[in-house]
Design an enzyme around this catalytic site. Structure first.
Site, PDB file in Angstrom:
ATOM      1  N   LEU A   1       1.104  -1.434   0.018  1.00 33.46           N
ATOM      2  CA  LEU A   1       0.111  -0.246  -0.078  1.00 33.46           C
ATOM      3  C   LEU A   1       0.896   1.274  -0.032  1.00 33.46           C
ATOM      4  CD1 LEU A   1      -3.248   0.749   0.336  1.00 33.46           C
ATOM      5  CD2 LEU A   1      -2.565   1.417   2.703  1.00 33.46           C
ATOM      6  N   HIS A   2       0.900   1.835  -1.119  1.00 28.05           N
ATOM      7  CA  HIS A   2       1.841   2.971  -1.279  1.00 28.05           C
ATOM      8  C   HIS A   2       1.443   4.389  -0.767  1.00 28.05           C
ATOM      9  CE1 HIS A   2       4.301   0.499  -3.474  1.00 28.05           C
ATOM     10  NE2 HIS A   2       3.380   0.220  -4.823  1.00 28.05           N
ATOM     11  N   ASP A   3       0.654   5.229  -1.829  1.00 26.92           N
ATOM     12  CA  ASP A   3       0.355   6.622  -1.533  1.00 26.92           C
ATOM     13  C   ASP A   3      -0.421   6.997  -0.159  1.00 26.92           C
ATOM     14  OD1 ASP A   3       1.671   6.851  -3.862  1.00 26.92           O
ATOM     15  OD2 ASP A   3      -0.196   7.117  -5.247  1.00 26.92           O
TER      16      ASP A   3
END
Ligand code: BDR
Ligand code: CA
Length: 309
Positions: free
Chosen positions: A238-240
């Site tokens: 899960l990045h942003d």
């Protein structure tokens, strides 16, 4: 706190926008778009669709740079799908993009507000921010902080063996931002890869009893199929969203002030973030670089916030 989200939606970008809208602590002044995951016309359309999903047509969306400063554009349709938004079919945007350029909106907003009060949340390539810094030198003193998803240290690359996508797409812009002296808070792959979008976590999001829960779950299910297969994990990273989640609950994350420099010359390691984690050099510490995260705390916060939309 007043923020601008600079973004290339992208499903995980859209979730970041939704989390900001779900949080009374945050005043989202505008969304600026950039070429990245897909072309800028498409990232702009996707930003407008995201705001439509929760009826927030009051938030302006400004289109930004069509290509990186020097290099040709690179997209990530192999991850996000052809539109950057695959997983759910949303209706076409209900309104046109705001008139004016993203870079001018960023400059105007930062200059019109008291110094140090605007946070830029950057979750795509840094082209717009570099252009803004080139156009208005006073921004360096006026921007409060830039909270960004970018870089990699121990996890190294996701678009090349050496480079993280947001830096790789526009390494020259990234270098300008890392050399700017502005306070930087960085969420690298080291953090995002500790946050698997597991089946159980996506089911929890899907079960949120509103329109947004099932859409977010479907988006992430699509986006994460590529990375889950690549890494052999139950779900992908899960990045942003970490950028906005840190603004809400910084105690979920741990990192340290370090020097980070961006490689712009080597063909082999172009876009690599060179992180002096161990203080080997005496170079100026220019970024708070995160390495640890409370994964269950992150997902609890995602569910808590999405539930109010
Ligand atoms: C970054 O690349 C994009 O594909 C994601 O939206 C994220 O901003 C991860 O490297
Ligand atoms: Ca992104």
């Amino acid at each position: 706190m007043k923020i601008i989200i600079d973004t290339d939606p992208g499903q995980d970008d859209a979730l970041t926008i939704l989390l900001a809208l779900a949080s009374p602590e945050i005043e989202l002044l505008g969304v600026t778009t950039v070429a990245g995951n897909v072309r800028v016309a498409q990232t702009t359309e996707n930003a407008l669709k995201t705001l439509d999903l929760v009826g927030r047509t009051d938030i302006p969306v400004y289109a930004g740079a069509e290509r990186p400063l020097i290099r040709p554009g690179v997209t990530a349709t192999h991850v996000h799908g052809k539109t950057g938004f695959e997983g759910v079919d949303l209706p076409p945007p209900s309104r046109p993009v705001s008139s004016g350029h993203a870079v001018d909106f960023i400059i105007r907003t930062v200059m019109e507000n008291p110094p140090g009060t605007i946070t830029l949340c950057t979750i795509g390539p840094l082209t717009n921010i570099a252009l803004a810094l080139a156009k208005e030198a006073a921004l360096r003193e006026r921007i409060g902080q830039i909270v960004m998803m970018s870089c990699a240290f121990s996890e190294v690359g996701n678009i090349t063996p050496a480079a993280e996508f947001n830096i790789y797409v526009d390494p020259h812009a990234a270098r300008m931002v890392f050399d700017s002296g502005i306070r930087l808070v960085v969420f690298p792959l080291d953090v995002t890869h500790q946050l698997h979008t597991s089946k159980a976590r996506l089911e929890r999001i899907e079960a949120i009893p509103n329109r947004v829960g099932p859409v977010v779950a479907a988006w992430l299910r699509f986006e994460k199929r590529f990375e889950a297969t690549k890494y052999g994990t139950d779900g992908g990273p899960l990045h942003d969203p970490n950028t906005v989640l840190w603004l809400l609950k910084p105690e979920l994350y741990r990192g340290r002030q370090v020097n980070v420099e961006i490689e712009t010359d080597s063909a082999l390691t172009l876009g690599m973030s060179v992180v002096d984690w161990w203080g080997i050099t005496e170079k100026k510490k220019n970024a708070l670089f995160m390495r640890e995260v409370d994964a269950d705390g992150v997902y609890d916060l995602v569910v808590e916030r999405l539930s109010v939309l």
